[in-house]
Motif scaffolding. Structure first.
Motif, PDB file in Angstrom:
ATOM      1  N   GLN A 172      43.043  28.967  47.951  1.00 17.19           N
ATOM      2  CA  GLN A 172      42.718  28.041  46.869  1.00 17.19           C
ATOM      3  C   GLN A 172      41.328  27.427  47.065  1.00 17.19           C
ATOM      4  OE1 GLN A 172      45.799  25.178  46.290  1.00 17.19           O
ATOM      5  NE2 GLN A 172      45.437  25.090  44.090  1.00 17.19           N
ATOM      6  N   GLU A 173      40.966  27.187  48.312  1.00 19.53           N
ATOM      7  CA  GLU A 173      39.627  26.640  48.575  1.00 19.53           C
ATOM      8  C   GLU A 173      38.531  27.640  48.218  1.00 19.53           C
ATOM      9  OE1 GLU A 173      40.926  23.901  52.354  1.00 19.53           O
ATOM     10  OE2 GLU A 173      39.085  25.056  52.502  1.00 19.53           O
ATOM     11  N   ARG A 174      38.736  28.913  48.623  1.00 12.37           N
ATOM     12  CA  ARG A 174      37.717  29.944  48.368  1.00 12.37           C
ATOM     13  C   ARG A 174      37.557  30.258  46.882  1.00 12.37           C
ATOM     14  NH1 ARG A 174      39.802  32.406  52.763  1.00 12.37           N
ATOM     15  NH2 ARG A 174      40.931  33.947  51.592  1.00 12.37           N
ATOM     16  N   TYR A 175      38.649  30.232  46.157  1.00 13.78           N
ATOM     17  CA  TYR A 175      38.615  30.655  44.747  1.00 13.78           C
ATOM     18  C   TYR A 175      39.125  29.546  43.833  1.00 13.78           C
ATOM     19  CZ  TYR A 175      38.089  35.108  47.109  1.00 13.78           C
ATOM     20  OH  TYR A 175      37.644  36.122  47.919  1.00 13.78           O
ATOM     21  N   SER A 176      38.783  28.319  44.116  1.00 10.15           N
ATOM     22  CA  SER A 176      39.355  27.186  43.378  1.00 10.15           C
ATOM     23  C   SER A 176      39.115  27.266  41.874  1.00 10.15           C
ATOM     24  CB  SER A 176      38.838  25.862  43.945  1.00 10.15           C
ATOM     25  OG  SER A 176      37.440  25.799  43.796  1.00 10.15           O
ATOM     26  N   GLU A 177      37.883  27.564  41.470  1.00 13.97           N
ATOM     27  CA  GLU A 177      37.593  27.625  40.029  1.00 13.97           C
ATOM     28  C   GLU A 177      38.338  28.776  39.355  1.00 13.97           C
ATOM     29  OE1 GLU A 177      33.510  27.371  38.802  1.00 13.97           O
ATOM     30  OE2 GLU A 177      33.059  26.024  40.471  1.00 13.97           O
ATOM     31  N   GLU A 178      38.325  29.936  40.007  1.00 17.13           N
ATOM     32  CA  GLU A 178      38.988  31.101  39.417  1.00 17.13           C
ATOM     33  C   GLU A 178      40.497  30.884  39.324  1.00 17.13           C
ATOM     34  OE1 GLU A 178      38.835  35.948  39.905  1.00 17.13           O
ATOM     35  OE2 GLU A 178      37.884  34.708  41.414  1.00 17.13           O
ATOM     36  N   ILE A 179      41.078  30.323  40.366  1.00 16.84           N
ATOM     37  CA  ILE A 179      42.523  30.063  40.356  1.00 16.84           C
ATOM     38  C   ILE A 179      42.857  29.011  39.306  1.00 16.84           C
ATOM     39  CG2 ILE A 179      44.418  29.081  41.716  1.00 16.84           C
ATOM     40  CD1 ILE A 179      43.230  30.612  44.146  1.00 16.84           C
ATOM     41  N   ALA A 180      42.053  27.981  39.196  1.00 20.44           N
ATOM     42  CA  ALA A 180      42.283  26.961  38.170  1.00 20.44           C
ATOM     43  C   ALA A 180      42.221  27.571  36.776  1.00 20.44           C
ATOM     44  CB  ALA A 180      41.264  25.831  38.307  1.00 20.44           C
ATOM     45  N   GLN A 181      41.277  28.477  36.584  1.00 15.70           N
ATOM     46  CA  GLN A 181      41.149  29.145  35.284  1.00 15.70           C
ATOM     47  C   GLN A 181      42.397  29.988  34.983  1.00 15.70           C
ATOM     48  OE1 GLN A 181      37.763  31.749  34.954  1.00 15.70           O
ATOM     49  NE2 GLN A 181      37.876  31.787  32.735  1.00 15.70           N
ATOM     50  N   VAL A 182      42.893  30.710  35.994  1.00 16.73           N
ATOM     51  CA  VAL A 182      44.111  31.515  35.806  1.00 16.73           C
ATOM     52  C   VAL A 182      45.284  30.601  35.473  1.00 16.73           C
ATOM     53  CG1 VAL A 182      45.823  32.930  37.013  1.00 16.73           C
ATOM     54  CG2 VAL A 182      43.387  33.466  37.247  1.00 16.73           C
ATOM     55  N   LEU A 183      45.447  29.545  36.262  1.00 17.31           N
ATOM     56  CA  LEU A 183      46.593  28.652  36.048  1.00 17.31           C
ATOM     57  C   LEU A 183      46.545  27.956  34.687  1.00 17.31           C
ATOM     58  CD1 LEU A 183      46.951  27.066  39.609  1.00 17.31           C
ATOM     59  CD2 LEU A 183      48.347  28.879  38.560  1.00 17.31           C
ATOM     60  N   SER A 184      45.349  27.746  34.162  1.00 13.05           N
ATOM     61  CA  SER A 184      45.233  27.070  32.864  1.00 13.05           C
ATOM     62  C   SER A 184      45.798  27.904  31.718  1.00 13.05           C
ATOM     63  CB  SER A 184      43.764  26.717  32.574  1.00 13.05           C
ATOM     64  OG  SER A 184      43.028  27.893  32.261  1.00 13.05           O
ATOM     65  N   LYS A 185      46.025  29.168  31.956  1.00 11.24           N
ATOM     66  CA  LYS A 185      46.563  30.051  30.921  1.00 11.24           C
ATOM     67  C   LYS A 185      48.076  29.964  30.798  1.00 11.24           C
ATOM     68  CE  LYS A 185      42.813  33.318  31.525  1.00 11.24           C
ATOM     69  NZ  LYS A 185      42.417  34.642  31.996  1.00 11.24           N
ATOM     70  N   TYR A 186      48.718  29.265  31.730  1.00 10.04           N
ATOM     71  CA  TYR A 186      50.179  29.206  31.769  1.00 10.04           C
ATOM     72  C   TYR A 186      50.641  27.757  31.675  1.00 10.04           C
ATOM     73  CZ  TYR A 186      49.504  33.924  33.524  1.00 10.04           C
ATOM     74  OH  TYR A 186      49.118  35.226  33.665  1.00 10.04           O
ATOM     75  N   PRO A 187      51.771  27.513  30.971  1.00 13.79           N
ATOM     76  CA  PRO A 187      52.334  26.154  30.980  1.00 13.79           C
ATOM     77  C   PRO A 187      52.669  25.746  32.420  1.00 13.79           C
ATOM     78  CG  PRO A 187      53.432  27.549  29.351  1.00 13.79           C
ATOM     79  CD  PRO A 187      52.541  28.438  30.168  1.00 13.79           C
ATOM     80  N   ALA A 188      52.511  24.488  32.742  1.00 13.52           N
ATOM     81  CA  ALA A 188      52.722  24.002  34.111  1.00 13.52           C
ATOM     82  C   ALA A 188      54.093  24.381  34.661  1.00 13.52           C
ATOM     83  CB  ALA A 188      52.523  22.490  34.163  1.00 13.52           C
ATOM     84  N   ASP A 189      55.110  24.385  33.805  1.00 19.93           N
ATOM     85  CA  ASP A 189      56.453  24.710  34.289  1.00 19.93           C
ATOM     86  C   ASP A 189      56.690  26.227  34.388  1.00 19.93           C
ATOM     87  OD1 ASP A 189      56.476  25.109  31.526  1.00 19.93           O
ATOM     88  OD2 ASP A 189      58.558  24.461  31.316  1.00 19.93           O
ATOM     89  N   GLN A 190      55.685  27.015  34.047  1.00 17.17           N
ATOM     90  CA  GLN A 190      55.823  28.475  34.149  1.00 17.17           C
ATOM     91  C   GLN A 190      54.662  29.095  34.929  1.00 17.17           C
ATOM     92  OE1 GLN A 190      56.524  30.198  30.284  1.00 17.17           O
ATOM     93  NE2 GLN A 190      57.911  28.551  29.733  1.00 17.17           N
ATOM     94  N   LYS A 191      54.095  28.334  35.830  1.00 16.58           N
ATOM     95  CA  LYS A 191      52.927  28.854  36.546  1.00 16.58           C
ATOM     96  C   LYS A 191      53.272  30.000  37.480  1.00 16.58           C
ATOM     97  CE  LYS A 191      52.657  25.209  40.040  1.00 16.58           C
ATOM     98  NZ  LYS A 191      51.762  24.173  40.582  1.00 16.58           N
TER      99      LYS A 191
END
Length: 167
Positions: free
Chosen positions: A5-24
């Motif tokens: 998560q530290e190495r790819y924080s922006e990319e992971i955040a971008q991926v997670l933003s595509k999914y509802p929080a309860d379906q990550k």
């Protein structure tokens, strides 16, 4: 925050933003891709890091990784030559092709050449039954399909990879 998560924080955040929080948990495949991109496989530590990010178990992550032929859990050849030997391909000679390629490279299915360049695997259904024997190659350049192959044509391809490695 874990190392992935530290190495790819922006990319992971971008991926997670595509999914509802309860379906990550649905983001497991994109995160496996991110983890694998760096070294060509996903380590056990990265299973746990992905699980932590998605709040699922490492076993859940491992199950997904084990199901798909595009993800790997250990380092192997720089090129993954994956021969489809599903029934329709087998009827068009895929098993004999796989055996011939393995004999030529001096490996068994699932094995890696002594120079560490090529891992040969049997896989199920690459969706080109009418063009068998066929295989796909996974490498740092992406995925490439090779249809209507012979052992000789596959050997020439491997020789071209070896020539590139020498340069």
């Amino acid at each position: 925050m874990n190392p992935l998560q530290e190495r790819y924080s922006e990319e992971i955040a971008q991926v997670l933003s595509k999914y509802p929080a309860d379906q990550k948990r649905s983001a497991v495949m994109p995160l496996l891709y991110i983890a694998q991109r760096e070294h060509g496989y996903v380590s056990r530590e990265q299973f746990a890091q992905i699980a932590e990010i998605l709040e699922i178990s490492a076993t859940d992550v491992a199950e997904i990784l084990g199901f798909y032929t595009l993800y790997h859990d250990k380092p192997e050849g720089k090129y993954r030559l994956q021969v489809c030997n599903d029934l329709p391909c087998a009827l068009r000679g895929a098993d004999q092709f796989l055996e011939g390629v393995c004999d030529h490279l001096g490996v068994k299915p699932g094995g890696t050449t002594q120079d560490g360049l090529v891992t040969v695997e049997a896989v199920m259904c690459l969706a080109a039954c009418h063009r068998a024997p066929m295989f796909q190659v996974q490498s740092s350049e992406g995925i490439a399909y090779h249809e209507d192959q012979t052992v000789e044509s596959a050997a020439r391809l491997v020789d071209s990879w070896r020539a590139t490695e020498v340069e």
